[in-house]
Design an enzyme around this catalytic site. Structure first.
Site, PDB file in Angstrom:
ATOM      1  N   ASP A 151       0.824  -1.211   0.000  1.00 23.79           N
ATOM      2  CA  ASP A 151       0.000   0.000   0.000  1.00 23.79           C
ATOM      3  C   ASP A 151       0.865   1.271   0.000  1.00 23.79           C
ATOM      4  OD1 ASP A 151      -2.431   1.359   0.081  1.00 23.79           O
ATOM      5  OD2 ASP A 151      -3.223   0.166   1.730  1.00 23.79           O
ATOM      6  N   GLU A 184      -0.965   1.755  -5.130  1.00 22.26           N
ATOM      7  CA  GLU A 184      -0.508   3.135  -5.020  1.00 22.26           C
ATOM      8  C   GLU A 184      -1.564   4.103  -5.538  1.00 22.26           C
ATOM      9  OE1 GLU A 184       1.500   6.248  -7.458  1.00 22.26           O
ATOM     10  OE2 GLU A 184       0.215   4.539  -7.941  1.00 22.26           O
ATOM     11  N   ASP A 206      -9.832   3.822  -3.628  1.00 25.92           N
ATOM     12  CA  ASP A 206     -10.574   2.628  -3.219  1.00 25.92           C
ATOM     13  C   ASP A 206     -11.965   2.542  -3.834  1.00 25.92           C
ATOM     14  OD1 ASP A 206      -8.382   2.155  -1.704  1.00 25.92           O
ATOM     15  OD2 ASP A 206      -9.405   2.203   0.229  1.00 25.92           O
TER      16      ASP A 206
HETATM   17  C1  GLA Z   1      -5.932   1.431   1.425  1.00 25.49           C
HETATM   18  C2  GLA Z   1      -6.073   0.457   0.263  1.00 25.49           C
HETATM   19  C3  GLA Z   1      -7.217  -0.500   0.560  1.00 25.49           C
HETATM   20  C4  GLA Z   1      -6.951  -1.246   1.850  1.00 25.49           C
HETATM   21  C5  GLA Z   1      -6.719  -0.276   2.988  1.00 25.49           C
HETATM   22  C6  GLA Z   1      -6.226  -0.978   4.244  1.00 25.49           C
HETATM   23  O1  GLA Z   1      -7.045   2.257   1.522  1.00 25.49           O
HETATM   24  O2  GLA Z   1      -6.273   1.140  -0.936  1.00 25.49           O
HETATM   25  O3  GLA Z   1      -7.401  -1.400  -0.510  1.00 25.49           O
HETATM   26  O4  GLA Z   1      -5.825  -2.070   1.686  1.00 25.49           O
HETATM   27  O5  GLA Z   1      -5.763   0.712   2.641  1.00 25.49           O
HETATM   28  O6  GLA Z   1      -5.997  -0.095   5.299  1.00 25.49           O
END
Ligand code: GLA
Length: 411
Positions: A151, A184, A206
């Site tokens: 991440d 990323e 996300d």
């Molecule tokens: C970020 C990532 C997610 C998940 C969270 C976990 O937001 O994009 O897919 O892995 O972190 O904290």
């Protein structure tokens, strides 16, 4: 140099490891990875029991048979570092340790994935890998990890390509082939540099559990299925075997109606996206299971040419998408983005598309006859001699495979 960094460095020296020849592991993820990840449904509520039950369900539900392979624990499995700087799993939630869990998953014929972050902390505020990359890679190799999602939180002053390359090199040095999934969010255009670094890279922020909405969290936003789909525009030339665009894990099974689930799944298949389910595999409706395990739609996704599909046309809220497949077959999808039913008419006699990127021609204007198969009805619905008339429910798809009809030999 901090003590822990010194140790990691010495470990490298003792092992005679140099990152000079490091590279990503080749030969992995030749088709988009398929599996499950804990985050979308369970967030930080992960445990050894959940992961084991999920692996069991992946097998018993038929998902493994359909091609799902990786069981990935996302954030929050880790709580601290030990006195030597090695990462420690939460002893209450993972009492048997990560190695035992990986062994269990392997015993089911599945593969095991884990999560970390390039920054000082993970997005969930747990210890992350910055300054511990080689040490963490050694732990992963020792435990039998097959897949790492990495991440991008708390990465102030880090160069993305550099940070991800460091972890790539660390994984390579540790010696166990691991699929490297860059998370990323597309911030530094990983499609331009990550094909030499990892096997898949997130292209967006996300996903949110809705079909067509934006969720504003104040300092950041998460995106519905349609919003993510739109953000894939212009990226298809960067995807191919071993290096995929990743529009994020799926929300199929997390509450959308089945028409939206079908559309979501079909579009991820067309995008040659990693098919990482994000629902509770232990409690799925038969509708969700049927979506996730539609083998003919999965075949489109897993086609060995590895060519990402593209949007060819939009008319009255209905998008036409094409994806070249091996054996000169094509996937043809009509995505109805409106909430109301739409009628379409496909005039094969005038349907000719030259896909310059793949060098392939979709052409039903010739004398050849093509069979038209509906991959959700799972049956042939006609051929290209007759105009196709169809209706598509709101926020649903018509997903077709177009294959040349074999010419019967004269006796
Ligand atoms: C970020 C990532 C997610 C998940 C969270 C976990 O937001 O994009 O897919 O892995 O972190 O904290």
């Amino acid at each position: 140099m901090k003590f822990t960094k010194k140790i990691a460095f010495s470990v490298m020296l003792i092992a005679g490891i140099s990152s000079a020849n490091a590279q990503k592991f080749e030969g992995l993820a030749k088709t988009p990875p398929m599996g499950w990840n804990s985050w979308n449904k369970f967030a930080c509520n992960v445990s050894e029991q959940l992961i084991k039950e999920t692996a069991d369900a992946m097998v018993s539900s038929g998902m493994k048979d359909a091609g799902y392979e990786y069981v990935v624990i996302d954030d929050c499995w880790q709580v601290k570092r030990d006195s030597l700087g090695f990462i420690v799993a939460d002893p209450d939630r993972f009492p048997s340790g990560i190695k035992a869990l990986a062994d269990y998953i392997h015993s089911k014929g599945l593969k095991f994935g884990i999560y970390s972050c390039a920054g000082a902390q993970t997005c969930g505020g747990r210890p992350a890998s910055r300054g511990h990359e080689y040490q963490d890679a050694l732990s992963y190799a020792k435990w039998g990890v097959d897949y790492l999602k990495y991440d991008w939180c708390f990465t102030e002053n880090l160069n993305a390509k550099g940070a991800y390359t460091t972890m790539r090199d660390a994984l390579y040095s540790a010696g166990r082939p691991i699929v490297f999934s860059l998370c990323e969010w597309g911030d530094n255009k990983p499609w331009l540099w990550a094909d030499k670094v990892g096997h898949l890279w997130r292209t967006t922020g996300d996903i949110y559990n809705c079909f067509d909405c934006v969720k504003d969290h104040g300092t950041w936003k998460s995106w519905g299925v349609m919003q993510i789909l739109d953000k894939q525009e212009g990226l298809r030339q960067y995807a191919g075997p071993g290096h995929w665009n990743d529009p994020d894990m799926m929300q199929v099974g997390n509450g959308m109606p089945v028409n939206q689930e079908r559309a979501h799944f079909t579009m991820w298949a067309m995008l040659a996206a990693p098919l990482i389910s994000g629902n509770d595999l232990r409690n799925m409706s038969s509708e969700t299971l049927n979506v996730l395990t539609n083998k003919e739609v999965i075949e489109i996704n897993q086609d060995t040419l590895g060519i990402q599909g593209f949007k060819y046309a939009v008319k009255d809220s209905v998008e036409t998408w094409l994806k070249p497949l091996k054996n000169n077959e094509w996937a043809l999808v009509y995505l109805n983005r409106s909430k109301s039913q739409k009628s379409i008419s496909v005039d094969w006699k005038n349907f000719r598309v030259n896909d310059e990127f793949s060098g392939r021609l979709f052409d039903t204007t010739t004398k050849d006859i093509f069979i038209v198969r509906d991959l959700w009805l799972k049956k042939v619905i006609g051929d290209t001699r007759k105009t196709l008339q169809a209706t598509i429910a709101g926020e649903d798809v018509l997903c077709l495979k177009i294959s040349k009809k074999p010419v019967k030999k004269q006796k």
